[in-house]
Write a protein that holds these residues in place. Structure first.
Motif, short mmCIF file in Angstrom:
data_model
loop_
_atom_site.label_atom_id
_atom_site.label_comp_id
_atom_site.label_asym_id
_atom_site.label_seq_id
_atom_site.Cartn_x
_atom_site.Cartn_y
_atom_site.Cartn_z
N TYR A 1 -8.28 -1.60 -0.29
CA TYR A 1 -7.50 -0.37 -0.16
C TYR A 1 -6.05 -0.67 -0.55
CZ TYR A 1 -5.22 3.70 1.90
OH TYR A 1 -4.47 4.83 2.09
N LEU A 2 -5.51 0.14 -1.47
CA LEU A 2 -4.18 -0.11 -2.02
C LEU A 2 -3.15 0.95 -1.64
CD1 LEU A 2 -5.22 -1.28 -5.61
CD2 LEU A 2 -4.85 -2.68 -3.57
N GLY A 3 -3.55 1.96 -0.84
CA GLY A 3 -2.60 2.97 -0.42
C GLY A 3 -2.91 4.35 -0.97
N GLN A 4 -1.91 5.25 -0.93
CA GLN A 4 -2.06 6.62 -1.41
C GLN A 4 -0.88 6.99 -2.31
OE1 GLN A 4 -2.44 9.38 1.85
NE2 GLN A 4 -4.54 8.75 2.33
N ALA A 5 -1.16 7.89 -3.25
CA ALA A 5 -0.11 8.44 -4.12
C ALA A 5 -0.63 9.70 -4.77
CB ALA A 5 0.30 7.43 -5.19
N ASP A 6 0.22 10.70 -4.84
CA ASP A 6 -0.13 11.96 -5.52
C ASP A 6 -1.41 12.59 -4.96
OD1 ASP A 6 2.05 11.72 -7.34
OD2 ASP A 6 0.87 10.35 -8.57
N GLY A 7 -1.59 12.48 -3.63
CA GLY A 7 -2.77 13.07 -3.01
C GLY A 7 -4.06 12.33 -3.30
N MET A 8 -3.94 11.07 -3.73
CA MET A 8 -5.11 10.27 -4.07
C MET A 8 -5.13 8.98 -3.27
SD MET A 8 -6.51 12.01 -6.76
CE MET A 8 -7.25 11.03 -8.07
N ASP A 9 -6.32 8.59 -2.80
CA ASP A 9 -6.52 7.25 -2.25
C ASP A 9 -6.64 6.29 -3.42
OD1 ASP A 9 -6.60 7.78 0.55
OD2 ASP A 9 -8.61 8.62 0.29
N ILE A 10 -6.07 5.10 -3.27
CA ILE A 10 -6.09 4.12 -4.35
C ILE A 10 -6.84 2.88 -3.88
CG2 ILE A 10 -4.71 2.80 -5.99
CD1 ILE A 10 -2.37 4.68 -5.38
N PHE A 11 -7.82 2.45 -4.69
CA PHE A 11 -8.62 1.28 -4.40
C PHE A 11 -8.61 0.33 -5.59
CE2 PHE A 11 -10.54 5.11 -2.58
CZ PHE A 11 -10.49 4.83 -1.22
N SER A 12 -8.89 -0.92 -5.33
CA SER A 12 -9.03 -1.86 -6.45
C SER A 12 -10.29 -1.53 -7.25
CB SER A 12 -9.10 -3.30 -5.93
OG SER A 12 -10.25 -3.47 -5.10
N PHE A 13 -10.23 -1.74 -8.53
CA PHE A 13 -11.40 -1.52 -9.39
C PHE A 13 -12.27 -2.77 -9.40
CE2 PHE A 13 -13.39 -2.06 -13.59
CZ PHE A 13 -14.22 -0.94 -13.59
N LEU A 14 -13.57 -2.57 -9.19
CA LEU A 14 -14.50 -3.70 -9.19
C LEU A 14 -15.25 -3.73 -10.52
CD1 LEU A 14 -16.04 -3.36 -5.60
CD2 LEU A 14 -14.14 -4.80 -6.35
N PRO A 15 -15.05 -4.75 -11.33
CA PRO A 15 -15.77 -4.84 -12.61
C PRO A 15 -17.27 -4.96 -12.37
CG PRO A 15 -13.93 -6.38 -12.51
CD PRO A 15 -14.13 -5.87 -11.12
N GLY A 16 -18.04 -4.40 -13.25
CA GLY A 16 -19.48 -4.46 -13.14
C GLY A 16 -20.10 -3.13 -13.54
N GLU A 17 -21.36 -2.95 -13.19
CA GLU A 17 -22.09 -1.74 -13.54
C GLU A 17 -22.67 -1.09 -12.30
OE1 GLU A 17 -25.06 -2.81 -16.36
OE2 GLU A 17 -23.63 -3.37 -17.92
N VAL A 18 -22.64 0.24 -12.28
CA VAL A 18 -23.27 1.02 -11.21
C VAL A 18 -24.42 1.79 -11.82
CG1 VAL A 18 -22.95 2.81 -9.47
CG2 VAL A 18 -21.07 1.22 -9.97
#
Length: 245
Positions: A56-73
């Motif tokens: 979890y990296l915080g909030q900005a502009d009404g958005m939650d910010i998370f780290s991006f996990l490389p890979g496939e979903v």
């Protein structure tokens, strides 16, 4: 669009949350009622060195910010190899263990993901290595997640794989999770409950079309599918229980 969201890449695949985007090495999702809980949960994972979830990296502009996990979903459910099923069981157990005794779990044994299917797993080199989309996370019993995972990773009513083979993979998942003792006898009940719960969930959304995330035809198909899965598991209950015995 704000400067922070310039160059954003829309991420598709989610059935409930719209507006999810990737910006550089972060993923941003609209703030919801579950945002505070998810933020606290991901902080626990970081504190416990559980690497199978975004940071979890915080909030900005009404958005939650998370780290991006490389890979496939994966875009859809499919037949998985034994090694993939086993890895999912290990990953689920590690996630639960990271929350045991935490304030978020409260009086419950763990915090459950409540949607720990392949569609919410990040695969690296064909192996599930992390969970994403924790919007439905809440305190609960490990069997809630284990029942849902056993269903979505191992069981399919329309699959050509024999039910005995599906039951074998339920055992593989349960063994990898490390479930022992009398609780193993409750796994099939947990699967059936999650299938029934899924049918109820989509039926309730059908009753409120003005707030539904999908069209009525889509909801109806998900209800029919959930009920078919429930009927299939119930009809083959002895096979699944025999594999777990």
């Amino acid at each position: 669009m704000s400067d922070a969201l310039s160059g954003a890449i829309t991420l598709s695949g989610g059935r409930m949350t719209e507006g999810v985007v990737r910006v550089d090495d972060s993923v941003r999702r609209p703030v919801t009622e579950s945002s505070a809980f998810v933020a606290d949960l991901l902080k626990i994972f970081e504190l416990k060195a559980f690497k199978g979830a975004p940071r979890y990296l915080g909030q900005a502009d009404g958005m939650d910010i998370f780290s991006f996990l490389p890979g496939e979903v994966p875009a859809r459910f499919q037949v998985w190899e034994d090694g993939q099923v086993s890895a999912a069981g290990v990953l689920l157990r590690a996630m639960h263990d990271a929350t045991r005794g935490s304030k978020l779990a409260g009086r419950s044994p763990v915090v459950c993901h409540h949607d720990a299917g392949p569609n919410n797993a990040v695969f690296v080199d064909g192996v599930p290595t992390a969970w994403i989309d924790f919007d439905t996370a809440a305190p609960g019993s490990p069997l809630e997640d284990l029942g849902y995972a056993a269903w979505t990773w191992c069981i399919a009513s329309k699959c050509t794989v024999p039910v005995e083979r599906q039951a074998e993979q339920v055992k593989i998942l349960t063994d990898a999770y490390g479930l022992q003792g009398p609780e193993r006898g409750a796994v099939v009940d947990a699967i059936l409950e999650q299938q029934a719960r899924n049918a109820r969930f989509w039926t309730e959304l059908m009753a409120s079309p003005e707030t539904s995330p999908a069209e009525a035809e889509v909801l109806a198909s998900r209800i029919v599918w959930s009920r078919a899965e429930l009927a299939f598991t119930a009809a083959n209950r002895p096979v699944f229980e025999g594999a777990l015995a």
